[in-house]
Structure formats: structure tokens, C-alpha cells
Design an enzyme around this catalytic site. Structure first.
Site, PDB file in Angstrom:
ATOM      1  N   THR A  15     -70.782 -10.059  31.329  1.00 51.06           N
ATOM      2  CA  THR A  15     -70.150 -10.405  32.608  1.00 51.06           C
ATOM      3  C   THR A  15     -68.646 -10.441  32.432  1.00 51.06           C
ATOM      4  O   THR A  15     -68.135 -10.426  31.312  1.00 51.06           O
ATOM      5  CB  THR A  15     -70.526 -11.826  33.091  1.00 51.06           C
ATOM      6  N   ASP A  16     -67.950 -10.553  33.521  1.00 53.28           N
ATOM      7  CA  ASP A  16     -66.541 -10.910  33.464  1.00 53.28           C
ATOM      8  C   ASP A  16     -66.461 -12.435  33.215  1.00 53.28           C
ATOM      9  O   ASP A  16     -67.469 -13.146  33.231  1.00 53.28           O
ATOM     10  CB  ASP A  16     -65.821 -10.514  34.758  1.00 53.28           C
TER      11      ASP A  16
END
Ligand code: NOJ
Length: 757
Positions: free
Chosen positions: A285-286
Site C-alpha cells: 500500500t501507500d
């Protein structure tokens, strides 16, 4: 004919043996990982999915805690923000010497436009339209990054961007799908090289998956609501191109897509990415994106953990929600352990491909420090910077400057180093960047150059406070703004020509730096007006990270050079361009609007049912501004000028298997040798759905001496004309087409042809 059979046999054997080797490599990897996973506890498997930050930077609201202890317990799969062989070795030592299963760590970092040697910001680099050069910058960055112990880079950023209010347009390749796709693939090749197990290659991470560039109103982290057609036609192809080029990982984006956040979006991360596109790599994910799913309002902590994992997120960047929740969820049978195994296997596969199981230290040596910012890399940085600059205006040949003229260099950016490497320059050190003043003085020792600061970069105290909180280092001058202007005006009056260095603070661009007004700061405009009033020719040299609104400047100034944030060698490259050692050749990859009200504005728009007609009231237009941009996509001047002949086609009616050849002669009709980028666009005149008025399909670069002509031929096939038809089938439709070739997306020659099926 008789030579053909052995050739076919040879090709067949080669293909078969390559795929045999590939299969046996994969089989070996699978066996290795299966055996390893058989030894892993559930905690250790979940640990592989954990990606905390430790080291220098943070790009989010929270900081990871207790990372070293977690590594020892096998609760970390990789870290980011740690670099230098010493720092990386320290953590890798813990993983491979102290943790139970000795699984090596991934070391990620935001290597965006160079690692130590900083190249122009990506938007600037894209303006070079030089794909081999861009690939080389990524290769160079990989060399330095691996010499610094890294094995994973959070790049390329391939988000198509049509809204310059968004600060992150600086990180990507602009608005065009076709060009963006070429650049995406080149960067992946540059980073990953031919074989990921070499010690100078890094795993690329394609971001931000997906559609982050389309956030509403250009406000960072905002929502995305988009038709399927627009996704597939405009926004998705660059990601796909990067995956097709072999990118080994992806980063899920912060934004939602039609109501479902990307980091919990099964359609996006599994159905599209893996099932439809065949992606076999790993998804992280970010920063804290799983945690943010709660704020998006799609679940509480256990729910968002399950949502993300089942959607196809393998690594949890910084949230540590996987660590906190997955075990309980598996034990309470709320999620099947299959999902944990699947994600763990993908992380381990990435490590295997990087050859970390054979040698966890393969990129951690102290012997490569001489590679950092070596002379060849600095030369590349200078050349990349030259090629990224775009000449927006040059009236009466005021540029190039004559070195024996009396020149007043004015502005807060003349002597500045701090801004040159841009807002997100990884391990780059701005103190090593060469300012324009330092570059230009020694080159012209007998010069008649003068200097005045003229204004602060900003006078808006609220803005300064915000930017300085994040390290903008803006220190207003002790002199009053009026005094600074007076000094500048008197220096200007004494000169033959005035060159003003202005723009955005680097902190006004990049992440969390959206602007609703994208003009130059007010105090800078006041300075420009005062300089203009001296009656001297005024050249504006811009440093900024997005298209700006420059209507007044275009109307009133004599020349404008867009230099972006050009990197470590910015000053040298600007000097080269201003004095004509390098004839500018960059072309915009993002449209410059006349005002913010025109946004979004991009070249490949639709015609509408009432295209603009100045004689008609009821046509698509504004009352207060033209439809056309100030500077269109593909635009950029040279010190020379190039004329284009009409297009000649080998056929005007092509079958699906034919090749259409479009030939054009370009002549340098000016006085300087220079490079021109000839651009090819097409238009499908009638389709089962509406089609853009132009779409870029190719370009060629030609270098021409004054008076020289070159004839170039573009080849198009039906494949280049495929699109998503009314049934969203990627196909060809027969009918009438136009082909355009020219110096930018507006100034083109055109010809017609038909496609028959
Ligand atoms: C947030 C940014 O959106 C992303 O581009 C970056 O890679 C991560 N933080 C890690 O720093």
C-alpha cells in the site's frame, strides 16, 4: 525458401528452450518458497507483510515504532527510508542473524528522479521526449541506490495528470497516455535491468495504483469518480505498460475509485491487475493506506485489514494493521489463511527474484561509494537538465544571451541551491546542486553581469509558515520588499537585458501541495511589473513543478524559459541554454492553461456536438477566456525554427494488415543547429463512440544544422488505431481517419486516410 525451414526450427527450439529455462527457474523458486513457508509460523508469515519506515524521512502522519525489535522477531518483511550500506547492513544483520528463519529484508526508498545524483523532476524529464535518456536516468539511479544498499524503489510514478492544481503532477510524465506508457516502460527497464538478481538492479514499484492523477479538483488524496471508458482509454495504460515491462511490484493508491478505496479494491488489485493483466508481483500500500480505509468509512480496524488482504494488498506500509489484526482474523476464521499465505508467498518471491536468499548482502557493500555522483553521472544530469528545459517564448531573438552584453540577473532563484533538486529528491543533497550564479560566473570571467535579489520567493506569511513547517527554509530578506524592488530596478536600468529567476518554492509542489491559484506569487509579479517598466528586454527563467498560469508574463515579457527543478546540475544547464551552448529542445508534456478556470484542459479532448465557432453563440466556450491553452501539449520553441512539408502518404486506403507510411520533410530555417521533436497524432473521424480530436501515436527527433532538411517516415498499423469500442472491446473500426504531424499538438500538417477491415 530452403533456408527458411532450419531457421524456423532454430527459432522454435530457442523459444522452447527459453520457456523451458523460465519454467524450471519458476519451479525452483516455487519449491524453495514452499519449503520455507512450511517452516513459518502464522506470525512469521504475517510479519513478511509488514513494511515499516525506519530512518530518515516520513511522508505520512505517523512514524513506525520499535522496528529493530520486530525485525528480530520476524515481524518485518521490509523497511523503507533506510539507506547507506552501514545503516542497511545493521538491519539486514538483525534479520539474517537474529531472526529465527533468517529471512532477508527488502529495503525500499523513494528514488524518484535520481538517488544521489538528481535529475530534473519527472515532469521536466518527460519534456525531453527522450526515452533512452529517461531509461538511462533510471539505470543510473538504480546504480546509486544499490550502492547505497537499496533493493526496491518506489518508482515509476505513472499517474496521468490533467490537473495542474495537483502538486504531484511534478512526479509524473504529464497528461498523455501514449507518451506516459513509453516512459513508464523505460523506467522499469532502467531500474530492473535485464536481470533482477544482479546487484545493481532494483525492484520497481509502479505507483500509485490506480488513477491517483484524477483526484477531484486537484486536491491531494481526494476521491476519483471515473467512467470505465476513461479509465481504460486514458488512465490505466501507463500502469499496464509498466507491468508489461516486467515491473515486480505496485503501490496501491490513497484515493477511492467510484466509491471503493484503491487499497481495499478487489476489482482493481485482483480482478484487473492479476486476473486480466496477469501481474505476478507484489502489491504494497501507500503510506498508512490500510489505516486510512477506516477514515474512508469502509470498516473498523479488523474489517479494513480483511478488506485489504482479500482485495490483494500484500504489504501494509506503516499502518501495522496486518500485524495487529490478521492473526486474530485467521484464528477466528473470519479470513482464510489462504490469503495470508498468498501475500506472504508474493513477498518472498520478490526477495527470491532479487537473489536475497542466496546473498542477503548482495547490494550491501562499502566498495561502491565512488559510483555516487561520479563524473559520468554528473554529465548525464547536466545533459538531462538541458534537454528538459522548454523555451516558451523568445521574442526577437532576445535569447540566447550575448555573453559580452550587460546582463542583470535578478530574483531570489539566481543564487539559490535549495530549490534546484525539487521537492522529492530522495538522498539528493541540495548543497551539492550548482546554482546558476556559481555555474555562470567562472564561464564568463570578463562578464558584465550584475545581480539583485529583487524580491523574496514569497511574501505571503501564512504560506511561508505552512511551507517552512515542512522544511522550505524560506527566510524573508531583512530589506523591505520595496527596497528589494528599488535595488533591482536600478540594476536593471543599467543593463542591456534583464533576466529574472522566479517560480515556486520547491515546497509548493509535490505531495500535499495542491494550489487553487497556480500563478506566480504576487510579490514576484510585482517585481516583474517593475522590471517591465524599465523598458529593458525582460527574460523570465522559471523554476516550478507544475504548469503555471502565465498570461500576463506571456503578453508582457520578451522571453520565457521553463527550467522546472532541473536537479544537481541545474545551474550549469540553465547557463548552457541561456547562452546558447545548448539550443533548447524540450516540449511540454502538460498543457499550460490561460487561467485556472480552464482546468482540466488537455489536448486530446472531445469535439462536442457544438464545437467552438466564434460566429455562433451556442457553441462550447467561455465568455471570458479562449478555449485554447496558453501553451499546448507538445509545445516548445528552439533558437532555430523548423518548417514542415505537407505529409505524403504511401496509401490513402489501408487494409488491416497494411502499413501506413507518412513521410514529411523538416527543414531548419533558422540560424542555429538544433533538435526538433516531430509529433504524430491521429483522429478517428467517426466511431461507435466519440473519439478525441487528436491522439499522440508517435514522435521522432531530428537534429538539423541551419538550412538542413531531413525526410522522416512514420509507420502506422491498424494496431495503433485500436480503441475501446461501444462494447468496450479493444478493436479497430473501419472508416475515415486523419493523421497530423507537427511541432506541437496544435501546429500540424494533416492528411486523410481510410481504414478498411
Ligand atoms: C507517500 C507517497 O504517496 C508515495 O508516493 C511514497 O512512495 C510513499 N509515501 C512512501 O514514502
Amino acid at each position: 525458401m530452403k533456408h527458411l525451414k532450419p531457421l524456423i526450427l532454430f527459432l522454435l527450439l530457442t523459444v522452447t528452450s527459453v520457456s523451458y529455462a523460465q519454467n524450471s527457474k519458476t519451479a525452483k523458486m516455487n519449491a524453495y518458497i514452499k519449503a520455507l513457508m512450511a517452516k513459518m509460523t502464522l506470525d512469521e508469515k504475517i510479519g513478511q507483510l509488514n513494511l515499516p519506515s525506519i530512518g530518515f524521512d516520513i511522508t505520512g502522519p505517523i512514524l513506525s515504532q520499535g522496528v529493530e525489535g520486530k525485525i528480530e522477531k520476524g515481524l518485518v518483511g521490509g523497511v523503507f527510508n533506510t539507506y547507506t550500506p552501514e545503516a542497511v547492513r545493521k538491519l539486514q544483520d538483525i534479520a539474517v542473524k537474529k531472526s529465527r528463519l533468517k529471512i532477508p529484508l527488502l529495503f525500499g526508498y523513494d528514488v524518484i528522479h535520481g538517488h544521489r545524483t538528481i535529475f530534473p523532476i519527472p515532469l521536466g524529464l518527460s519534456a525531453s521526449w527522450d526515452i533512452p535518456l529517461i531509461e538511462k536516468t533510471a539505470r543510473t539511479a538504480a546504480n546509486e541506490a544499490t550502492a547505497d544498499g537499496l533493493n526496491w524503489v518506489f518508482s515509476p510514478m505513472v499517474d496521468i495528470a490533467r490537473d495542474p492544481r495537483w502538486g504531484r503532477v511534478s512526479e509524473g510524465a504529464g497528461e498523455d497516455t501514449w507518451l506516459g506508457s513509453q516512459i513508464a516502460a523505460a523506467m522499469v527497464h532502467g531500474y530492473q535491468g535485464t536481470d533482477l538478481n544482479k546487484n545493481n538492479t532494483v525492484l520497481a514499484c509502479v505507483k500509485h495504483f490506480a488513477l491517483y492523477g484524477a483526484i477531484e479538483a486537484g486536491r491531494d488524496y481526494n476521491m476519483v469518480d471515473m467512467s470505465e471508458r476513461k479509465m481504460f482509454e486514458v488512465y490505466l495504460p501507463p500502469y499496464k505498460a509498466a507491468f508489461d515491462a516486467g515491473a515486480g511490484s505496485a503501490m496501491s493508491s490513497f484515493n477511492e475509485i467510484n466509491g471503493v478505496p484503491a487499497s481495499g479494491n478487489k476489482w482493481l488489485l485482483t480482478d484487473l491487475l492479476r486476473k486480466q493483466w496477469g501481474f505476478k508481483g507484489m502489491v504494497a500500500t501507500d503510506y498508512t493506506a490500510i489505516m486510512e480505509l477506516m477514515k474512508h468509512g469502509v470498516g473498523d480496524e479488523p474489517q479494513v485489514a480483511a478488506l485489504a488482504l482479500k482485495a490483494g494488498v500484500d504489504m501494509d506500509m506503516v499502518s501495522e494493521i496486518y500485524l495487529a489484526q490478521l492473526k486474530k482474523l485467521v484464528q477466528s476464521k473470519k479470513i482464510d489463511v489462504f490469503y495470508v499465505d498468498q501475500a506472504c508467498r508474493r513477498v518472498l518471491e520478490a526477495k527470491y527474484k532479487l537473489d536475497l536468499f542466496t546473498d542477503p548482502y548482495n547490494r550491501i557493500t562499502n566498495t561502491r561509494s565512488a559510483e555516487m555522483m561520479s563524473a559520468d553521472k554528473m554529465a548525464l544530469a547536466q545533459s538531462a537538465a538541458q534537454k528538459s528545459m522548454v523555451l516558451l517564448k523568445n521574442q526577437q531573438g532576445v535569447l540566447p544571451l550575448k555573453s559580452n552584453a550587460k546582463i542583470a540577473f535578478i530574483g531570489p532563484l539566481v543564487k539559490d541551491q535549495r530549490n534546484l533538486i525539487g521537492n522529492w529528491s530522495g538522498a539528493g543533497d541540495w548543497k551539492q546542486a550548482i546554482s546558476f550564479w556559481d555555474a555562470v560566473q567562472p564561464q564568463y570571467p570578463n562578464n558584465k553581469f550584475s545581480y539583485a535579489k529583487g524580491c523574496n520567493l514569497l511574501d505571503d506569511t501564512a504560506m511561508i509558515t505552512k511551507l517552512n513547517l515542512n522544511g522550505a527554509d524560506i527566510v524573508p530578506d531583512v530589506k523591505s520588499p520595496a527596497k528589494l524592488i528599488d535595488e533591482a530596478v536600478s540594476v536593471a536600468k543599467d543593463a542591456d537585458v534583464v533576466v529574472a529567476f522566479l517560480g515556486e518554492s520547491f515546497m509548493m509542489t509535490g505531495e500535499a501541495s495542491s494550489r487553487s491559484d497556480i500563478s506566480l506569487p504576487e510579490n514576484q509579479k510585482t517585481l516583474l511589473k517593475a522590471l517591465k517598466a524599465t523598458g529593458k528586454p525582460v527574460v523570465l527563467v522559471l523554476m516550478n513543478g507544475r504548469p503555471l498560469t502565465l498570461s500576463w508574463e506571456n503578453e508582457n515579457l520578451d522571453a520565457i524559459l521553463e527550467t522546472w527543478y532541473a536537479g544537481t546540475r541545474a545551474g550549469n544547464a540553465i547557463a548552457d541554454v541561456l547562452f546558447g551552448k545548448y539550443n533548447p529542445s524540450g516540449k511540454l508534456t502538460m498543457t499550460f492553461p490561460r487561467n485556472v478556470g480552464q482546468i482540466p484542459i488537455y489536448y486530446n479532448a472531445k469535439n462536442t456536438g457544438r464545437p467552438f465557432d466564434e460566429k455562433e453563440k451556442y457553441t462550447s466556450k467561455y465568455l471570458d477566456v479562449a478555449n485554447t491553452p496558453l501553451y499546448p501539449f507538445g509545445y516548445g520553441l528552439s533558437y532555430s525554427a523548423f518548417s514542415y512539408s505537407p505529409i505524403s502518404l504511401n496509401k490513402t486506403n489501408i487494409a488491416i494488415t497494411d502499413k501506413l507510411q507518412a513521410t514529411i520533410t523538416i527543414t531548419n530555417i533558422g540560424n542555429y543547429a538544433g533538435e526538433e521533436t516531430a509529433q504524430l497524432y491521429t483522429r478517428q473521424m467517426i466511431g461507435s463512440v466519440t473519439r478525441p480530436v487528436k491522439e499522440l501515436k508517435g514522435f521522432q527527433k531530428v537534429f538539423l544544422k541551419p538550412g538542413e532538411s531531413k525526410t522522416i517516415t512514420f509507420t502506422l498499423t491498424a494496431n495503433d488505431l485500436k480503441f475501446y469500442d461501444i462494447n468496450m472491446k479493444y478493436t479497430n473500426e473501419p472508416g475515415q481517419y486523419k493523421i497530423f504531424i507537427g511541432t506541437n499538438s496544435q501546429d500540424v500538417m494533416e492528411a486523410d486516410f481510410k481504414l478498411r477491415l
